[in-house]
Design an enzyme around this catalytic site. Sequence first.
Site, PDB file in Angstrom:
ATOM      1  N   ARG A 202      11.389  -0.503  10.918  1.00 27.22           N
ATOM      2  CA  ARG A 202      10.313  -0.090  11.811  1.00 27.22           C
ATOM      3  C   ARG A 202      10.246  -1.009  13.023  1.00 27.22           C
ATOM      4  O   ARG A 202      10.387  -2.214  12.889  1.00 27.22           O
ATOM      5  CB  ARG A 202       8.978  -0.134  11.067  1.00 27.22           C
ATOM      6  CG  ARG A 202       8.701   1.137  10.293  1.00 27.22           C
ATOM      7  CD  ARG A 202       7.518   0.992   9.391  1.00 27.22           C
ATOM      8  NE  ARG A 202       6.326   0.444  10.048  1.00 27.22           N
ATOM      9  CZ  ARG A 202       5.150   0.363   9.455  1.00 27.22           C
ATOM     10  NH1 ARG A 202       5.007   0.788   8.224  1.00 27.22           N
ATOM     11  NH2 ARG A 202       4.123  -0.134  10.088  1.00 27.22           N
TER      12      ARG A 202
ATOM     13  N   ARG B  95      12.061  -5.181   5.554  1.00 24.37           N
ATOM     14  CA  ARG B  95      11.639  -3.826   5.167  1.00 24.37           C
ATOM     15  C   ARG B  95      12.352  -2.733   5.960  1.00 24.37           C
ATOM     16  O   ARG B  95      12.591  -2.859   7.152  1.00 24.37           O
ATOM     17  CB  ARG B  95      10.131  -3.706   5.379  1.00 24.37           C
ATOM     18  CG  ARG B  95       9.576  -2.381   4.921  1.00 24.37           C
ATOM     19  CD  ARG B  95       8.096  -2.463   4.765  1.00 24.37           C
ATOM     20  NE  ARG B  95       7.389  -2.317   6.031  1.00 24.37           N
ATOM     21  CZ  ARG B  95       6.081  -2.088   6.091  1.00 24.37           C
ATOM     22  NH1 ARG B  95       5.364  -2.009   4.995  1.00 24.37           N
ATOM     23  NH2 ARG B  95       5.487  -1.973   7.258  1.00 24.37           N
TER      24      ARG B  95
ATOM     25  N   LYS C  57       0.831  -1.210   0.000  1.00 25.03           N
ATOM     26  CA  LYS C  57       0.000   0.000   0.000  1.00 25.03           C
ATOM     27  C   LYS C  57       0.867   1.263   0.000  1.00 25.03           C
ATOM     28  O   LYS C  57       0.608   2.198  -0.732  1.00 25.03           O
ATOM     29  CB  LYS C  57      -0.924   0.050   1.233  1.00 25.03           C
ATOM     30  CG  LYS C  57      -1.826  -1.151   1.414  1.00 25.03           C
ATOM     31  CD  LYS C  57      -2.788  -0.959   2.581  1.00 25.03           C
ATOM     32  CE  LYS C  57      -2.104  -0.853   3.925  1.00 25.03           C
ATOM     33  NZ  LYS C  57      -1.445  -2.107   4.387  1.00 25.03           N
TER      34      LYS C  57
ATOM     35  N   ARG D 164      -9.506   1.146   8.698  1.00 29.70           N
ATOM     36  CA  ARG D 164      -9.097  -0.205   9.061  1.00 29.70           C
ATOM     37  C   ARG D 164     -10.172  -0.920   9.861  1.00 29.70           C
ATOM     38  O   ARG D 164      -9.993  -2.079  10.217  1.00 29.70           O
ATOM     39  CB  ARG D 164      -7.832  -0.130   9.926  1.00 29.70           C
ATOM     40  CG  ARG D 164      -6.524  -0.468   9.202  1.00 29.70           C
ATOM     41  CD  ARG D 164      -5.414  -0.262  10.200  1.00 29.70           C
ATOM     42  NE  ARG D 164      -4.178  -0.900   9.941  1.00 29.70           N
ATOM     43  CZ  ARG D 164      -3.144  -0.353   9.295  1.00 29.70           C
ATOM     44  NH1 ARG D 164      -3.256   0.828   8.754  1.00 29.70           N
ATOM     45  NH2 ARG D 164      -2.018  -1.001   9.188  1.00 29.70           N
TER      46      ARG D 164
ATOM     47  N   ARG E  25      -0.235  -8.155  13.731  1.00 27.89           N
ATOM     48  CA  ARG E  25      -0.819  -7.220  12.760  1.00 27.89           C
ATOM     49  C   ARG E  25      -1.629  -7.971  11.703  1.00 27.89           C
ATOM     50  O   ARG E  25      -2.660  -7.489  11.245  1.00 27.89           O
ATOM     51  CB  ARG E  25       0.280  -6.359  12.128  1.00 27.89           C
ATOM     52  CG  ARG E  25       0.784  -5.308  13.123  1.00 27.89           C
ATOM     53  CD  ARG E  25       2.139  -4.762  12.727  1.00 27.89           C
ATOM     54  NE  ARG E  25       2.092  -4.004  11.509  1.00 27.89           N
ATOM     55  CZ  ARG E  25       3.134  -3.835  10.697  1.00 27.89           C
ATOM     56  NH1 ARG E  25       4.295  -4.388  10.983  1.00 27.89           N
ATOM     57  NH2 ARG E  25       3.019  -3.114   9.616  1.00 27.89           N
TER      58      ARG E  25
HETATM   59  P1  AMP Z   1       0.868   1.026   8.818  1.00 29.30           P
HETATM   60  O1  AMP Z   1       2.031   1.928   8.584  1.00 29.30           O
HETATM   61  O2  AMP Z   1      -0.312   1.347   7.951  1.00 29.30           O
HETATM   62  O3  AMP Z   1       1.236  -0.440   8.778  1.00 29.30           O
HETATM   63  O4  AMP Z   1       0.369   1.314  10.321  1.00 29.30           O
HETATM   64  C1  AMP Z   1       1.224   1.083  11.421  1.00 29.30           C
HETATM   65  C2  AMP Z   1       0.403   0.965  12.702  1.00 29.30           C
HETATM   66  O5  AMP Z   1      -0.295   2.200  12.952  1.00 29.30           O
HETATM   67  C3  AMP Z   1      -0.698  -0.091  12.668  1.00 29.30           C
HETATM   68  O6  AMP Z   1      -0.216  -1.391  12.983  1.00 29.30           O
HETATM   69  C4  AMP Z   1      -1.642   0.453  13.743  1.00 29.30           C
HETATM   70  O7  AMP Z   1      -1.140   0.195  15.038  1.00 29.30           O
HETATM   71  C5  AMP Z   1      -1.578   1.966  13.516  1.00 29.30           C
HETATM   72  N1  AMP Z   1      -2.613   2.398  12.543  1.00 29.30           N
HETATM   73  C6  AMP Z   1      -2.414   2.844  11.264  1.00 29.30           C
HETATM   74  N2  AMP Z   1      -3.580   3.153  10.666  1.00 29.30           N
HETATM   75  C7  AMP Z   1      -4.555   2.889  11.574  1.00 29.30           C
HETATM   76  C8  AMP Z   1      -5.970   2.970  11.546  1.00 29.30           C
HETATM   77  N3  AMP Z   1      -6.634   3.371  10.439  1.00 29.30           N
HETATM   78  N4  AMP Z   1      -6.651   2.621  12.676  1.00 29.30           N
HETATM   79  C9  AMP Z   1      -5.996   2.223  13.795  1.00 29.30           C
HETATM   80  N5  AMP Z   1      -4.669   2.093  13.880  1.00 29.30           N
HETATM   81  C10 AMP Z   1      -3.933   2.419  12.781  1.00 29.30           C
END
Ligand code: AMP
Length: 214
Positions: A161, A128, A13, A89, A172
């Site tokens: 990360r 990553r 994404k 999400r 996740r």
């Molecule tokens: P990502 O970079 O999209 O993988 O997001 C990293 C982390 O941020 C996720 O594992 C969640 O803990 C938090 N996060 C990101 N987007 C959301 C969302 N829309 N709702 C809740 N938590 C989020």
Amino acid sequence: MRIILIGPPGVGKGTQGALLGSRKGVHTLSSGEIFRREIEAQTDLGRLAQRYISHGELVPNGVTIEMMAKRLREPEVRKTGFILDGFPRTVKQADALQEILADLEMPLQRVFSLVAPDELIVGRLSGRMGCTKCGAIYHSINKPPTREGYCDVCNSPIVVRSDDQPETIRERLRVFRENTAPVIEFYAGLGILSKVDATRDAEEVYKDIVSVTS
Ligand code: AMP
């Protein structure tokens, strides 16, 4: 352009969001990236988000919706449209987003569900790395930076990360199945969902998405 990229962590994404954003001149709003910046700036929101993110759990709906609504209302986003990466999400977030966009008179055009098997995803996440400044994404095997440890685009340090550790990755993926898979069904029900095979090269995936949006 007014689209959503949805899919499990590591499916691509962020890569597609960055490609579409830069080539099409559209604002990419990545909820994960916005949270990481808040954490870096040590804001109250950042401190709250960190508690959830470090365990691979979702940040509560209320603060997440509020944060994204604020971004979507910004004049420059209203001008170019948006690519949403990582939001919504949960079905609650998807419901709230419908209301926000109706209010802004910016209806969604399309939702792209990026699909890949778990083994591939775990492999991608395990190596990553991301740029601390511009968010460019690298991989130790598939896409190493030219100069080790530094971003090809802006020369800032790149890091792994903290939530890309094996334990957190598994959590996740579980959270994705439980909370986010129903969101995909929600958009299928609205008739605006396109499934995209994300096992392919990023440029191939990009072509697919663009062919549907333009
Ligand atoms: P990502 O970079 O999209 O993988 O997001 C990293 C982390 O941020 C996720 O594992 C969640 O803990 C938090 N996060 C990101 N987007 C959301 C969302 N829309 N709702 C809740 N938590 C989020």
